[in-house]
Design a protein around this motif. Structure first.
Motif, PDB file in Angstrom:
ATOM      1  N   GLU A  89       0.819  -1.212   0.000  1.00 24.80           N
ATOM      2  CA  GLU A  89       0.000   0.000   0.000  1.00 24.80           C
ATOM      3  C   GLU A  89       0.853   1.262   0.000  1.00 24.80           C
ATOM      4  OE1 GLU A  89      -2.981   0.482   2.922  1.00 24.80           O
ATOM      5  OE2 GLU A  89      -4.007  -1.400   2.458  1.00 24.80           O
ATOM      6  N   ASP A  90       1.851   1.308   0.875  1.00 25.83           N
ATOM      7  CA  ASP A  90       2.641   2.526   1.031  1.00 25.83           C
ATOM      8  C   ASP A  90       3.414   2.886  -0.238  1.00 25.83           C
ATOM      9  OD1 ASP A  90       1.760   2.709   3.633  1.00 25.83           O
ATOM     10  OD2 ASP A  90       3.469   1.623   4.464  1.00 25.83           O
ATOM     11  N   MET A  91       3.937   1.856  -0.916  1.00 30.13           N
ATOM     12  CA  MET A  91       4.743   2.109  -2.116  1.00 30.13           C
ATOM     13  C   MET A  91       3.919   2.094  -3.397  1.00 30.13           C
ATOM     14  SD  MET A  91       8.222  -0.023  -1.259  1.00 30.13           S
ATOM     15  CE  MET A  91       9.044   0.630  -2.729  1.00 30.13           C
ATOM     16  N   ARG A  92       2.599   1.823  -3.277  1.00 29.19           N
ATOM     17  CA  ARG A  92       1.703   1.771  -4.443  1.00 29.19           C
ATOM     18  C   ARG A  92       2.156   0.708  -5.447  1.00 29.19           C
ATOM     19  NH1 ARG A  92      -0.325   5.064  -1.033  1.00 29.19           N
ATOM     20  NH2 ARG A  92      -0.793   7.233  -1.528  1.00 29.19           N
ATOM     21  N   ARG A 134       4.899   0.378 -10.069  1.00 28.94           N
ATOM     22  CA  ARG A 134       4.808   1.323  -8.952  1.00 28.94           C
ATOM     23  C   ARG A 134       4.081   2.548  -9.475  1.00 28.94           C
ATOM     24  NH1 ARG A 134      10.161   2.306  -6.809  1.00 28.94           N
ATOM     25  NH2 ARG A 134      10.473   3.789  -8.500  1.00 28.94           N
ATOM     26  N   PHE A 135       2.912   2.819  -8.892  1.00 31.45           N
ATOM     27  CA  PHE A 135       2.147   3.990  -9.300  1.00 31.45           C
ATOM     28  C   PHE A 135       2.693   5.218  -8.593  1.00 31.45           C
ATOM     29  CE2 PHE A 135      -0.639   0.554 -10.517  1.00 31.45           C
ATOM     30  CZ  PHE A 135      -1.180   1.007 -11.718  1.00 31.45           C
ATOM     31  N   LEU A 136       2.941   6.252  -9.366  1.00 34.88           N
ATOM     32  CA  LEU A 136       3.533   7.476  -8.829  1.00 34.88           C
ATOM     33  C   LEU A 136       2.400   8.422  -8.462  1.00 34.88           C
ATOM     34  CD1 LEU A 136       6.331   7.818 -11.538  1.00 34.88           C
ATOM     35  CD2 LEU A 136       6.401   6.556  -9.382  1.00 34.88           C
ATOM     36  N   TYR A 137       1.969   8.349  -7.226  1.00 37.54           N
ATOM     37  CA  TYR A 137       0.790   9.110  -6.804  1.00 37.54           C
ATOM     38  C   TYR A 137       1.012   9.638  -5.399  1.00 37.54           C
ATOM     39  CZ  TYR A 137      -4.169  10.264  -6.256  1.00 37.54           C
ATOM     40  OH  TYR A 137      -5.356  10.921  -6.083  1.00 37.54           O
ATOM     41  N   ASP A 138       0.880  10.943  -5.244  1.00 36.40           N
ATOM     42  CA  ASP A 138       0.974  11.554  -3.922  1.00 36.40           C
ATOM     43  C   ASP A 138      -0.426  11.776  -3.373  1.00 36.40           C
ATOM     44  OD1 ASP A 138       3.751  11.735  -3.862  1.00 36.40           O
ATOM     45  OD2 ASP A 138       3.725  13.580  -5.048  1.00 36.40           O
ATOM     46  N   GLY A 139      -0.651  11.336  -2.163  1.00 33.50           N
ATOM     47  CA  GLY A 139      -1.973  11.501  -1.565  1.00 33.50           C
ATOM     48  C   GLY A 139      -2.330  10.280  -0.761  1.00 33.50           C
ATOM     49  N   PRO A 140      -3.422  10.345   0.004  1.00 31.24           N
ATOM     50  CA  PRO A 140      -3.851   9.221   0.836  1.00 31.24           C
ATOM     51  C   PRO A 140      -4.141   7.982  -0.010  1.00 31.24           C
ATOM     52  CG  PRO A 140      -5.102  11.218   1.345  1.00 31.24           C
ATOM     53  CD  PRO A 140      -4.331  11.507   0.108  1.00 31.24           C
ATOM     54  N   HIS A 141      -3.987   6.813   0.616  1.00 31.69           N
ATOM     55  CA  HIS A 141      -4.181   5.558  -0.110  1.00 31.69           C
ATOM     56  C   HIS A 141      -5.605   5.427  -0.643  1.00 31.69           C
ATOM     57  CE1 HIS A 141      -4.918   1.162  -0.542  1.00 31.69           C
ATOM     58  NE2 HIS A 141      -3.766   1.257  -1.167  1.00 31.69           N
ATOM     59  N   GLU A 143      -7.648   7.696  -1.554  1.00 26.86           N
ATOM     60  CA  GLU A 143      -7.786   8.598  -2.710  1.00 26.86           C
ATOM     61  C   GLU A 143      -7.113   7.995  -3.938  1.00 26.86           C
ATOM     62  OE1 GLU A 143      -5.549  12.604  -3.579  1.00 26.86           O
ATOM     63  OE2 GLU A 143      -7.031  12.944  -1.965  1.00 26.86           O
ATOM     64  N   PHE A 144      -5.936   7.414  -3.733  1.00 28.67           N
ATOM     65  CA  PHE A 144      -5.222   6.743  -4.830  1.00 28.67           C
ATOM     66  C   PHE A 144      -6.053   5.587  -5.387  1.00 28.67           C
ATOM     67  CE2 PHE A 144      -2.738   2.783  -5.479  1.00 28.67           C
ATOM     68  CZ  PHE A 144      -2.275   3.049  -6.757  1.00 28.67           C
ATOM     69  N   LEU A 148      -7.429   5.157  -9.141  1.00 26.66           N
ATOM     70  CA  LEU A 148      -7.027   4.013  -9.962  1.00 26.66           C
ATOM     71  C   LEU A 148      -8.240   3.262 -10.483  1.00 26.66           C
ATOM     72  CD1 LEU A 148      -4.662   2.245 -10.988  1.00 26.66           C
ATOM     73  CD2 LEU A 148      -4.859   0.941  -8.862  1.00 26.66           C
ATOM     74  N   TYR A 149      -9.196   2.989  -9.591  1.00 30.59           N
ATOM     75  CA  TYR A 149     -10.375   2.221  -9.984  1.00 30.59           C
ATOM     76  C   TYR A 149     -11.278   2.997 -10.939  1.00 30.59           C
ATOM     77  CZ  TYR A 149      -9.336  -1.437  -6.554  1.00 30.59           C
ATOM     78  OH  TYR A 149      -8.757  -2.464  -5.856  1.00 30.59           O
ATOM     79  N   ASP A 150     -11.278   4.313 -10.838  1.00 29.87           N
ATOM     80  CA  ASP A 150     -12.057   5.129 -11.778  1.00 29.87           C
ATOM     81  C   ASP A 150     -11.551   4.955 -13.206  1.00 29.87           C
ATOM     82  OD1 ASP A 150     -13.722   6.072  -9.823  1.00 29.87           O
ATOM     83  OD2 ASP A 150     -12.755   8.030  -9.625  1.00 29.87           O
TER      84      ASP A 150
END
Length: 350
Positions: A89-92, A134-141, A143-144, A148-150
């Motif tokens: 989760e932390d590293m996406r 590895r998804f490059l996304y800043d923000g709460p999990h 929200e990520f 992603l699912y959208d």
């Protein structure tokens, strides 16, 4: 048994491309194991075969929108990415399949969304088609995950040759789906409507829910003729005390326990104890069931009409008897039953 014993000719037009208008109004073939007799019904007639204190076991896994499309950096090549499971989760980090795999190398970046709002970097090759992104996304999990699912769509099996439509978001999910983690729906459960389940409750039928996160191994082709040499993918599963209480009470009362789908059957055969009772379980299973096999717990089962040479068909044949089931499939083809995820259903009873 041999792989070739599960081969049959399935015309393309017999694979259901859409679900029945109403969940509980698909067709239902009832196969009586002991006699081989066959009845033709509508799915909601399943109520007629069960009584007070019988128990149904459902898989409450929830399918996530696992298929998304992106573009490779620089070339803009269109790449299909199939999300399998989240690794960290932390590293996406996600375990994925990519197609075409030959175009993707470690270090490549993929862009998703109309505005390239989601970016992923390939950091590992796990198999010929598999990669770690590895998804490059800043923000709460949370929200990520939503972002992603959208971008994703319901991962219909590849044998459904049509684009994903709005109805699939609801219909490629059971009404009791709860625990997210599957990349394909437990298809036998798709036939149960709220109205039907209410009528079952009124009749005194009890429900138990287990979770098995169905993976792509359900559709992977078998490449060995000798079935004893086939290895299936592991899938995560959970059986909690609430489910064992419902099932074991039915067993102790001598009542009918019905497994809804092949995923449920594999889960309960993994978690059954030596005393024939269901045990609590948390872990993984790679149980592959094919004839002959001695079942320990369920007296009846519901399954869709499966694809030729599939592990799903093999399990159904093990439960219903190879000759019985293959004869029933011949009848299904003659009587215009529909096959596959959105197809019709079979109930196997004593």
């Amino acid at each position: 048994m041999k792989l070739s014993q599960f081969k049959f000719k399935l015309p393309e037009d017999r694979i259901a491309l859409h679900p029945a208008k109403y969940r509980d109004e698909s067709r239902l073939m009832v196969l009586h194991k002991k006699t081989g007799n066959i009845e033709h019904k509508v799915f909601k007639d399943i109520l007629d075969y069960f009584d007070d204190q019988d128990a149904f076991i459902f898989n409450d896994t929830r399918v996530f929108p696992a298929r998304l499309y992106g573009n490779k950096e620089k070339t803009g090549a269109r790449i299909e990415v199939f999300l399998l499971r989240e690794l960290n989760e932390d590293m996406r980090l996600w375990d994925v399949l990519v197609d075409p795999a030959r175009k993707i190398r470690i270090g490549n970046k993929l862009y998703f969304g109309e505005d390239d709002s989601m970016v992923a970097e390939v950091i590992d090759n796990t198999t010929s088609r598999g990669r770690t992104l590895r998804f490059l996304y800043d923000g709460p999990h949370d929200e990520f995950k939503k972002a992603l699912y959208d971008l994703g769509e319901p991962p219909l099996p590849t044998y459904i040759h049509r684009p994903v439509e709005p109805e699939d978001a609801e219909r490629f999910q059971t009404i009791f789906a709860k625990n997210e983690g599957a990349v394909t729906a437990p298809t036998a459960g798709l036939h149960f409507s709220r109205e039907l389940m209410k009528r079952m409750e009124i009749k005194g039928i009890n429900f138990a829910y287990i979770t098995l996160h169905a993976g792509l191994g359900n559709f992977r082709e078998i490449d060995v003729e000798d079935l004893t040499k086939h290895k299936t993918d592991s899938e995560q599963m959970f059986v909690e005390k609430e489910a064992t209480d419902v099932v074991n009470k039915a067993i102790d009362l001598g009542r009918n326990v019905c497994a809804v789908g092949t995923t449920v059957m594999r889960a309960i055969e993994t978690a059954v104890g030596a005393d024939g009772h269901l045990k609590e379980y948390e872990g993984w299973t790679n149980k592959f069931i094919f004839p002959p096999y001695e079942f320990s717990l369920a007296k009846s089962m519901v399954a869709n009409f499966q694809m030729p040479m599939s592990t799903l068909l093999m399990l159904v044949a093990a439960f219903g008897g190879y000759d019985n089931v293959m004869k029933a499939y011949d009848v299904a083809l003659k009587e215009d039953y529909m096959f596959g995820t959105y197809g019709d259903a079979m109930l196997i009873v004593d």
